[in-house]
Design a protein around this motif. Structure first.
Motif, PDB file in Angstrom:
ATOM      1  N   ARG A  83       0.825  -1.192   0.000  1.00 50.95           N
ATOM      2  CA  ARG A  83       0.000   0.000   0.000  1.00 50.95           C
ATOM      3  C   ARG A  83       0.866   1.252   0.000  1.00 50.95           C
ATOM      4  O   ARG A  83       0.582   2.230  -0.683  1.00 50.95           O
ATOM      5  CB  ARG A  83      -0.893  -0.016   1.244  1.00 50.95           C
ATOM      6  CG  ARG A  83      -1.805   1.191   1.304  1.00 50.95           C
ATOM      7  CD  ARG A  83      -2.694   1.129   2.515  1.00 50.95           C
ATOM      8  NE  ARG A  83      -3.090   2.476   2.875  1.00 50.95           N
ATOM      9  CZ  ARG A  83      -3.563   2.810   4.055  1.00 50.95           C
ATOM     10  NH1 ARG A  83      -3.700   1.903   4.984  1.00 50.95           N
ATOM     11  NH2 ARG A  83      -3.899   4.042   4.300  1.00 50.95           N
ATOM     12  N   GLU A  87       0.660   3.886  -2.864  1.00 52.33           N
ATOM     13  CA  GLU A  87       0.275   5.255  -2.489  1.00 52.33           C
ATOM     14  C   GLU A  87       1.305   6.260  -2.956  1.00 52.33           C
ATOM     15  O   GLU A  87       0.964   7.368  -3.348  1.00 52.33           O
ATOM     16  CB  GLU A  87       0.115   5.360  -0.966  1.00 52.33           C
ATOM     17  CG  GLU A  87      -1.301   5.152  -0.523  1.00 52.33           C
ATOM     18  CD  GLU A  87      -1.490   5.500   0.935  1.00 52.33           C
ATOM     19  OE1 GLU A  87      -0.666   6.240   1.487  1.00 52.33           O
ATOM     20  OE2 GLU A  87      -2.469   5.013   1.505  1.00 52.33           O
ATOM     21  N   ILE A  90       0.540   6.894  -6.512  1.00 49.67           N
ATOM     22  CA  ILE A  90      -0.729   7.611  -6.677  1.00 49.67           C
ATOM     23  C   ILE A  90      -0.570   9.071  -6.238  1.00 49.67           C
ATOM     24  O   ILE A  90      -1.019   9.992  -6.920  1.00 49.67           O
ATOM     25  CB  ILE A  90      -1.846   6.891  -5.890  1.00 49.67           C
ATOM     26  CG1 ILE A  90      -2.151   5.550  -6.557  1.00 49.67           C
ATOM     27  CG2 ILE A  90      -3.090   7.749  -5.807  1.00 49.67           C
ATOM     28  CD1 ILE A  90      -2.925   4.588  -5.707  1.00 49.67           C
ATOM     29  N   VAL A  91       0.094   9.268  -5.097  1.00 51.84           N
ATOM     30  CA  VAL A  91       0.267  10.642  -4.604  1.00 51.84           C
ATOM     31  C   VAL A  91       1.179  11.430  -5.534  1.00 51.84           C
ATOM     32  O   VAL A  91       0.941  12.613  -5.797  1.00 51.84           O
ATOM     33  CB  VAL A  91       0.815  10.628  -3.154  1.00 51.84           C
ATOM     34  CG1 VAL A  91       1.238  12.015  -2.720  1.00 51.84           C
ATOM     35  CG2 VAL A  91      -0.242  10.093  -2.215  1.00 51.84           C
ATOM     36  N   ARG A  94      -0.880  12.412  -8.457  1.00 51.66           N
ATOM     37  CA  ARG A  94      -1.854  13.451  -8.116  1.00 51.66           C
ATOM     38  C   ARG A  94      -1.179  14.800  -7.901  1.00 51.66           C
ATOM     39  O   ARG A  94      -1.588  15.798  -8.489  1.00 51.66           O
ATOM     40  CB  ARG A  94      -2.616  13.050  -6.845  1.00 51.66           C
ATOM     41  CG  ARG A  94      -3.764  14.003  -6.540  1.00 51.66           C
ATOM     42  CD  ARG A  94      -4.343  13.741  -5.174  1.00 51.66           C
ATOM     43  NE  ARG A  94      -3.340  13.992  -4.148  1.00 51.66           N
ATOM     44  CZ  ARG A  94      -3.577  13.887  -2.845  1.00 51.66           C
ATOM     45  NH1 ARG A  94      -4.751  13.510  -2.417  1.00 51.66           N
ATOM     46  NH2 ARG A  94      -2.628  14.134  -1.982  1.00 51.66           N
ATOM     47  N   ASP A  95      -0.121  14.820  -7.060  1.00 53.99           N
ATOM     48  CA  ASP A  95       0.432  16.107  -6.618  1.00 53.99           C
ATOM     49  C   ASP A  95       1.473  16.671  -7.568  1.00 53.99           C
ATOM     50  O   ASP A  95       1.676  17.889  -7.600  1.00 53.99           O
ATOM     51  CB  ASP A  95       1.054  15.947  -5.225  1.00 53.99           C
ATOM     52  CG  ASP A  95      -0.009  15.663  -4.188  1.00 53.99           C
ATOM     53  OD1 ASP A  95      -1.195  15.882  -4.498  1.00 53.99           O
ATOM     54  OD2 ASP A  95       0.330  15.216  -3.089  1.00 53.99           O
ATOM     55  N   MET A 110      -9.236  12.076 -11.284  1.00 50.77           N
ATOM     56  CA  MET A 110      -8.261  11.163 -10.687  1.00 50.77           C
ATOM     57  C   MET A 110      -8.618   9.683 -10.882  1.00 50.77           C
ATOM     58  O   MET A 110      -7.761   8.905 -11.323  1.00 50.77           O
ATOM     59  CB  MET A 110      -8.089  11.451  -9.198  1.00 50.77           C
ATOM     60  CG  MET A 110      -7.132  12.570  -8.876  1.00 50.77           C
ATOM     61  SD  MET A 110      -5.473  12.214  -9.426  1.00 50.77           S
ATOM     62  CE  MET A 110      -5.008  10.961  -8.232  1.00 50.77           C
ATOM     63  N   PRO A 111      -9.850   9.240 -10.588  1.00 51.82           N
ATOM     64  CA  PRO A 111     -10.142   7.812 -10.758  1.00 51.82           C
ATOM     65  C   PRO A 111      -9.906   7.351 -12.195  1.00 51.82           C
ATOM     66  O   PRO A 111      -9.291   6.302 -12.426  1.00 51.82           O
ATOM     67  CB  PRO A 111     -11.617   7.706 -10.380  1.00 51.82           C
ATOM     68  CG  PRO A 111     -11.845   8.853  -9.471  1.00 51.82           C
ATOM     69  CD  PRO A 111     -10.979   9.965  -9.978  1.00 51.82           C
ATOM     70  N   LEU A 114      -6.047   7.430 -12.933  1.00 50.22           N
ATOM     71  CA  LEU A 114      -5.349   6.350 -12.224  1.00 50.22           C
ATOM     72  C   LEU A 114      -5.644   5.004 -12.861  1.00 50.22           C
ATOM     73  O   LEU A 114      -4.757   4.160 -13.010  1.00 50.22           O
ATOM     74  CB  LEU A 114      -5.768   6.333 -10.749  1.00 50.22           C
ATOM     75  CG  LEU A 114      -5.226   7.459  -9.878  1.00 50.22           C
ATOM     76  CD1 LEU A 114      -5.816   7.367  -8.482  1.00 50.22           C
ATOM     77  CD2 LEU A 114      -3.718   7.397  -9.795  1.00 50.22           C
ATOM     78  N   THR A 115      -6.908   4.798 -13.250  1.00 51.32           N
ATOM     79  CA  THR A 115      -7.251   3.534 -13.909  1.00 51.32           C
ATOM     80  C   THR A 115      -6.494   3.416 -15.225  1.00 51.32           C
ATOM     81  O   THR A 115      -5.947   2.356 -15.553  1.00 51.32           O
ATOM     82  CB  THR A 115      -8.769   3.471 -14.154  1.00 51.32           C
ATOM     83  OG1 THR A 115      -9.448   3.745 -12.935  1.00 51.32           O
ATOM     84  CG2 THR A 115      -9.175   2.110 -14.657  1.00 51.32           C
ATOM     85  N   PHE A 118      -2.755   2.563 -14.398  1.00 46.83           N
ATOM     86  CA  PHE A 118      -2.490   1.212 -13.900  1.00 46.83           C
ATOM     87  C   PHE A 118      -2.925   0.138 -14.890  1.00 46.83           C
ATOM     88  O   PHE A 118      -2.289  -0.908 -14.978  1.00 46.83           O
ATOM     89  CB  PHE A 118      -3.150   1.013 -12.531  1.00 46.83           C
ATOM     90  CG  PHE A 118      -2.390   1.670 -11.424  1.00 46.83           C
ATOM     91  CD1 PHE A 118      -1.177   1.159 -11.008  1.00 46.83           C
ATOM     92  CD2 PHE A 118      -2.855   2.817 -10.824  1.00 46.83           C
ATOM     93  CE1 PHE A 118      -0.451   1.773 -10.001  1.00 46.83           C
ATOM     94  CE2 PHE A 118      -2.143   3.438  -9.811  1.00 46.83           C
ATOM     95  CZ  PHE A 118      -0.944   2.914  -9.406  1.00 46.83           C
TER      96      PHE A 118
END
Lengths: 270, 165
Positions: A83, A87, A90-91, A94-95, A110-111, A114-115, A118
């Motif tokens: 995780r 994370e 992902i972070v 995002r950032d 974002m969803p 991210l999909t 990945f």
């Protein structure tokens, strides 16, 4: 890998989609070269056969869903293990990528982004395992992903600027009327070129490495010499590592460009 | 199947697969995860802010304590110096009183000596007079009566130098 008695190596055949899966150890005659036939059928006149790349896509999707759900099952405040690793990615996305490109509205996408990242990453990586295939090395798969990106881009433009406002934003405002005759076709071509480039970039990058690895390994068979093997294996291994890197980079590029196109469509003034 | 010809079935399968993955991950992972990330960031920000506040408060309190300490020290010094001044004053008063008392005692002594001296003188004078009378009486016993003799003696004593003192 398909290699016949003449020392011919079917490099492109390895890249292409098939109606069968390569599976080892399923019969005694072809210990490393067994096949499982996959179902072929049509729906409303469209060939919806479950091909090798469809299966690989499903395997990648299943792995993606399973890893994500198991990694994020426990919701405590302190991330550990897998995780923590996920994370971090992902972070970072995002950032450092999505919010700088899209602003705070990027959180809405974002969803989806991210999909996208990945899904492409898992497809790219799955193709590196022997007996599998790279779904993202198929132009139909990348075309579908580019179509999704295109649809989201146009949807974001329409949602933010209204249906007519979105199409008006194709050309910069304030142009003299005669220029529009030139600008409108150019902008339409530009609009379509973006997903086309996404599609070709991912497809070409994914097959290029595979072809190069196959050619290096195929040299051993084609030249019928053991002395080629060390150099071939070393180069193939190096390319394999490069492929891992490219798998990440291409997933990242596809995601970043999609975010950029969505942002440009949603906020055409900058 | 060619390398570069798109295949509609595969395009549809890809879209279907992607949408299914998106829906599943959004519901099961991305939604809760992104909310949790925001929540964690908020809690970290809150914790940092409250730490900053607590530090500022502690600094203010420390400054306050130091100020009070300085005040207390100066007060203590004031109290000590006041006490010393008071003690000195009291000492001086005591000294002055003692000196005065001694002075008075000495004065009283001198006065009582004076009074004693005077009483002794009066006594002495009377003794002398009596002795003179006695002596004169013994000498002139027969001829002179006592009344006349006393007067003679008194006159004699009155004429003595310093008799009035």
């Amino acid at each position: 890998m398909a290699a016949d008695a003449d020392g011919q190596v079917d490099v492109v055949g390895h890249i292409l989609d098939h109606h069968s899966l390569e599976v080892p150890f399923i019969n005694a005659q072809h210990v490393f070269d067994g096949h499982i036939e996959l179902p072929q059928f049509e729906v409303f006149g469209i060939d919806m056969s479950i091909t090798r790349h469809v299966v690989m896509m499903w395997v990648a999707s299943a792995l993606l869903i399973v890893t994500m759900i198991s990694a994020f099952r426990r919701p405590g405040p302190v991330p550990t293990g897998l995780r923590n690793f996920l994370e971090t990615i992902i972070v970072f996305l995002r950032d450092e990528v999505i919010i700088p490109i899209m602003g705070e509205s990027g959180r809405t996408y974002m969803p989806f982004l991210l999909t996208t990242f990945f899904f492409i990453l898992y497809c790219n990586m799955l193709g590196l395992i022997p007996y599998t295939a790279t779904a993202t090395g198929n132009i139909s798969v990348t075309a579908a992903l580019a179509l999704i990106s295109f649809a989201v881009t146009q949807g974001a433009g329409i949602a933010n600027n209204g249906f007519f406002g979105h199409w008006k934003n194709l050309v910069p405002s304030g142009l003299p009327a005669p220029l529009l005759i030139i600008m409108i076709p150019i902008e339409i071509i530009g609009m379509l070129a973006k997903p086309f480039a996404l599609c070709i970039r991912l497809f070409a990058n994914m097959i290029a490495g595979h072809i190069a690895i196959l050619v290096f390994l195929g040299l051993i068979i084609m030249l019928k010499s053991y002395f080629v093997a060390p150099a071939s294996v070393v180069l193939a291994a190096a390319l394999y590592l490069l492929e891992i890197f490219i798998g990440f980079v291409q997933a990242f590029i596809f995601t970043v460009l999609t975010a950029l196109f969505v942002s440009m469509a949603a906020h055409p003034d900058h | 199947m060619d390398l570069l010809s798109p295949h509609p079935g595969l395009i549809l399968w890809t879209i279907i697969t992607f949408v299914v993955v998106l829906v599943v991950l959004k519901a099961k992972v991305w939604g809760p995860l992104l909310a949790a990330l925001d929540e964690r960031e908020r809690s970290i920000r809150d914790a940092l802010e409250s730490a900053d506040r607590a530090r500022a408060e502690a600094l203010a309190q420390q400054a306050d304590h130091e100020k009070r300490l300085v005040e207390a020290e100066s007060q203590a010094r004031q109290i000590v110096s006041d006490a010393r001044a008071a003690a000195e004053k009291v000492g001086q008063q005591v000294m002055a009183a003692a000196k005065e008392e001694a002075e008075r005692t000495a004065q009283r002594g001198r006065e009582s000596i004076q009074a004693e001296k005077r009483a002794a003188l009066v006594e002495l004078r009377r003794e002398v007079a009596d002795m003179a009378i006695g002596a004169a009486g013994a000498i002139l016993n027969a001829e002179l009566d006592a009344e006349r003799n006393r007067k003679l003696a008194d006159d004699f004593i009155a004429d003595l130098p310093g008799a009035r003192n």
